[in-house]
Design an enzyme around this catalytic site. Structure first.
Site, PDB file in Angstrom:
ATOM      1  N   HIS A 385       0.699  -1.249   0.012  1.00 18.62           N
ATOM      2  CA  HIS A 385       0.050   0.039   0.005  1.00 18.62           C
ATOM      3  C   HIS A 385       0.879   1.400   0.034  1.00 18.62           C
ATOM      4  O   HIS A 385       0.358   2.319  -0.118  1.00 18.62           O
ATOM      5  CB  HIS A 385      -1.160   0.068   1.215  1.00 18.62           C
ATOM      6  CG  HIS A 385      -2.136   0.733   0.919  1.00 18.62           C
ATOM      7  ND1 HIS A 385      -2.376   1.702  -0.031  1.00 18.62           N
ATOM      8  CD2 HIS A 385      -3.445   0.520   1.380  1.00 18.62           C
ATOM      9  CE1 HIS A 385      -3.661   2.021   0.028  1.00 18.62           C
ATOM     10  NE2 HIS A 385      -4.453   1.287   0.984  1.00 18.62           N
ATOM     11  N   ASP A 389      -2.583   2.351  -4.482  1.00 21.72           N
ATOM     12  CA  ASP A 389      -3.485   2.465  -3.584  1.00 21.72           C
ATOM     13  C   ASP A 389      -4.535   1.222  -3.893  1.00 21.72           C
ATOM     14  O   ASP A 389      -4.442   0.503  -5.082  1.00 21.72           O
ATOM     15  CB  ASP A 389      -4.534   3.769  -3.782  1.00 21.72           C
ATOM     16  CG  ASP A 389      -3.660   4.842  -3.426  1.00 21.72           C
ATOM     17  OD1 ASP A 389      -3.073   4.705  -2.263  1.00 21.72           O
ATOM     18  OD2 ASP A 389      -3.775   5.992  -3.987  1.00 21.72           O
TER      19      ASP A 389
END
Length: 412
Positions: A385, A389
């Protein structure tokens, strides 16, 4: 002239290797290309061969010792040859000498069974890992009695010294990046210990998140049947599994979304046009990830042959470091175990890893109002992450499923 055997680097993330077994002892004759010892990295056990013919003059580590990549494991040369010791071999202490009449001060003075300094000029032999640990803990290695070969100080000696030390100094503030403890995997077999350290490192250095999604696999199964008939009629030696077709779909998806085909290492993010695809292969005592280099240039038939060959080599212990390094993305399949969804751990420093689960039979309502049974295949994408995204990871699954549900695109 003597020549050193150094700890090889078997993969981008390998920083140290473990000595598993010595095949030769100091004084033994060796031939060029003959295995001298076995080492273990985070991915495999591998023999290290003699670079020249001669005599094994020194061993700079014992079984279960960990040495940094590039550190000298042993030296081969002519019998009776004088060896110049350097920092990567059994090293000489670079601590300042203290006269015998002086008393040591500070924390190291409290180390058990180390009351006397070595005489000035005496050589202190220590493995590279032990020296690194001693420096990190501010230990005076001249006060530590080595229990390894030739009195060499090993990791165990450092650990014993730390356990015996009375340390009144306040603890250091925590590091911004979690360090991997030296005792991670302690007591496990070499391969499992290496896997434990690699997994802990992966989780400590990345922000891992997993998304799940199912795809209709009916068209893919029909496509496989068509290709198998063509293969049989052409008498080609190709084993076409669904894993092969999923691998092909993954390669195409990675080329469309290159952000997923990337590595984040040493503070640098690199996106690749080339796809070097890792295929996780389960072994009796661990897991290996053989790599299909330039998978984006391979046809379905070529992928099928290479996946089969690499899997067999991995299971037979024939996969060397060149076949187990350099991947940009990994697939791991637990479908044969009946698992549907799971959370694969990133094969660091890769940005993503795809988990493939077991087929599921589901009832669905068709456009004309009838009920139909369909095969669904579950996918789990774990991604970093920090780099991507959730929307980008979801986009990757959407692209992948496009190829799964419209499989004739795989040959265009």
């Amino acid at each position: 002239m003597s020549e050193a055997i150094v700890m090889p680097k078997l993969g981008m993330t390998m920083t140290e290797g473990t000595i598993v077994e010595w095949y030769k002892e100091v004084g033994d004759s060796v031939n060029k290309g003959e295995p001298i010892l076995m080492i273990s990295s985070e991915k495999l056990n591998q023999d290290v061969e003699a670079p020249i013919t001669g005599v094994l003059l020194t061993k700079n580590g014992e079984v279960e010792d960990e040495l940094e990549v590039g550190a000298t494991i042993a030296v081969i040369g002519d019998e009776g040859e004088t060896i110049v010791t350097n920092d990567l071999q059994a090293v000489q202490s670079d601590s300042p000498a203290i006269p015998e009449s002086s008393e040591a001060s500070g924390n190291t003075a409290d180390i058990a069974n180390t009351k006397e300094k070595k005489s000035k000029g005496d050589r202190t032999f220590i493995t590279p890992l032990a020296k690194k640990m001693a420096k990190a803990e501010d230990l005076d290695i001249d006060l530590i009695k080595g229990t390894g070969g030739n009195g060499r100080i090993t990791k165990r000696d450092i650990q014993h010294a730390l356990a015996s030390r009375v340390d009144d100094t306040p603890p250091a503030p925590p590091s911004p990046t979690p360090a991997i403890a030296e005792n991670v995997g302690e007591g496990l077999p070499p391969m499992r210990k290496a896997i434990a350290r690699n997994m802990r490192r992966s989780l400590a250095q990345t922000a891992q998140l997993t998304l799940h999604r199912k795809a209709n696999a009916d068209h893919l199964i029909d496509f496989q049947k068509v290709l198998r008939k063509e293969i049989e009629s052409s008498e080609l030696d190709v084993k076409l599994t669904l894993t092969v077709l999923i691998a092909r779909a993954t390669v195409l998806a990675l080329q469309e979304l290159k952000k997923m085909n990337s590595l984040y290492h040493d503070g640098q993010l690199t996106e690749f046009d080339e796809v070097h695809l890792g295929i996780a292969t389960s072994l009796k005592d661990g897991l290996l990830v053989p790599v299909i280099k330039d998978a984006h240039q391979k046809t379905i038939g070529s992928l099928a042959k290479e996946i089969k060959d690499l899997s067999e080599k991995a299971k037979n212990g024939e996969a060397g470091g060149d076949l187990l390094s350099g991947s940009t993305f990994t697939i791991t399949n637990l479908g044969a175990s009946g698992i549907e969804y799971f959370t694969p751990i990133l094969n660091s420093p890769e940005t993503g890893i795809l988990g493939v689960g077991a087929f599921q039979d589901e009832l669905t309502l068709t456009e004309n109002g009838t009920v139909k049974s369909v095969k669904k295949i579950p996918f789990s994408i774990t991604f970093d992450h920090q780099i991507l995204d959730g929307a980008s990871a979801a986009e990757f699954l959407t692209i992948l499923i496009k190829y799964i549900e419209s499989p004739y695109l795989l040959v265009l």
